[in-house]
Scaffold this motif. Structure first.
Motif, short mmCIF file in Angstrom:
data_model
loop_
_atom_site.label_atom_id
_atom_site.label_comp_id
_atom_site.label_asym_id
_atom_site.label_seq_id
_atom_site.Cartn_x
_atom_site.Cartn_y
_atom_site.Cartn_z
N GLN A 66 -81.74 44.34 -0.31
CA GLN A 66 -80.83 45.12 -1.16
C GLN A 66 -79.76 44.20 -1.73
O GLN A 66 -79.07 43.51 -0.99
CB GLN A 66 -80.19 46.24 -0.35
N ARG A 67 -79.64 44.23 -3.06
CA ARG A 67 -78.60 43.44 -3.72
C ARG A 67 -77.35 44.30 -3.89
O ARG A 67 -77.41 45.39 -4.44
CB ARG A 67 -79.10 42.96 -5.08
N MET A 68 -76.25 43.77 -3.40
CA MET A 68 -74.98 44.49 -3.48
C MET A 68 -74.35 44.25 -4.85
O MET A 68 -74.68 43.27 -5.53
CB MET A 68 -74.01 44.01 -2.39
N ASP A 69 -73.45 45.12 -5.24
CA ASP A 69 -72.73 44.93 -6.50
C ASP A 69 -71.88 43.66 -6.39
O ASP A 69 -71.21 43.44 -5.37
CB ASP A 69 -71.82 46.13 -6.79
N PRO A 70 -71.89 42.83 -7.45
CA PRO A 70 -71.06 41.62 -7.43
C PRO A 70 -69.58 41.98 -7.30
O PRO A 70 -69.14 43.00 -7.83
CB PRO A 70 -71.33 40.96 -8.78
N MET A 71 -68.84 41.16 -6.58
CA MET A 71 -67.41 41.37 -6.42
C MET A 71 -66.65 40.17 -6.97
O MET A 71 -66.93 39.03 -6.58
CB MET A 71 -67.05 41.55 -4.94
N LYS A 72 -65.73 40.43 -7.89
CA LYS A 72 -64.91 39.36 -8.47
C LYS A 72 -63.97 38.82 -7.40
O LYS A 72 -63.39 39.57 -6.63
CB LYS A 72 -64.10 39.92 -9.64
N GLN A 79 -67.56 35.05 -8.82
CA GLN A 79 -67.82 36.33 -8.20
C GLN A 79 -68.75 36.12 -7.02
O GLN A 79 -69.52 35.16 -6.97
CB GLN A 79 -68.41 37.34 -9.19
N GLU A 81 -71.81 37.40 -4.75
CA GLU A 81 -73.02 38.22 -4.82
C GLU A 81 -73.70 38.19 -3.46
O GLU A 81 -74.03 37.13 -2.96
CB GLU A 81 -73.95 37.71 -5.92
#
Length: 157
Positions: A66-72, A79, A81
């Motif tokens: 599962q790929r998580m939403d990128p976080m800045k 960012q 990932e």
């Protein structure tokens, strides 16, 4: 003499400033490539499954990717990932080998988290069928791979 040297320095500084101003103007007009992902740096699901197989795992032992939403990352042009990978019935050796393999792969992912759940003991019938073989201690695991990605955005004026 001093006045002449100061004048020459000022003239040279003015020429450098004009040249730098021109360079900045040209660079502002160029297309940004910082937003583009470099091909080959992101681990695909098939690469993850292939790495697991290279570490001695069967394909069905990788139960979820599962790929998580990128976080800045604040105050940077990067960012974070994350990829969460769930494993079923893996040995500690297989899990460690997978983590090391992932960190050496293109894209420089790092293992930032591992959660382990010990597999329950085998029922007596299964133990009897394994008589004479070395019992494998297995774990269900969740592993997080993290990659920092340059993601600057272009400003237009």
């Amino acid at each position: 003499m001093d006045a002449e040297a100061a004048f020459n320095d000022s003239t040279n500084n003015e020429l450098k400033c004009n040249r730098l101003t021109s360079d900045i103007a040209v660079l502002r007009e160029m297309s940004s490539v910082a937003d583009d992902r470099q091909s080959g740096t992101e681990l695909t699901n098939s690469q993850i499954v292939r790495m697991a197989a290279d570490c001695g795992m069967a394909e069905n032992q990788v139960t979820s990717i599962q790929r998580m939403d990128p976080m800045k990352i604040e105050e940077t042009d990067y960012q974070r990932e994350d990829i969460a990978i769930d494993f079923r019935s893996v040995t500690m050796q297989e899990l460690i080998q997978f983590g090391l393999t992932a960190e050496l792969a293109r894209g420089a992912s790092k293992v930032t988290q591992i959660r382990l759940n010990h597999q329950p003991a085998l029922p007596s019938a299964a133990k009897a069928s394994l008589a004479g073989t070395k019992a494998r201690e297995t774990w269900n695991a969740n592993l997080i791979l993290t990659q920092l990605v340059f993601a600057a955005t272009r400003t237009t004026e």
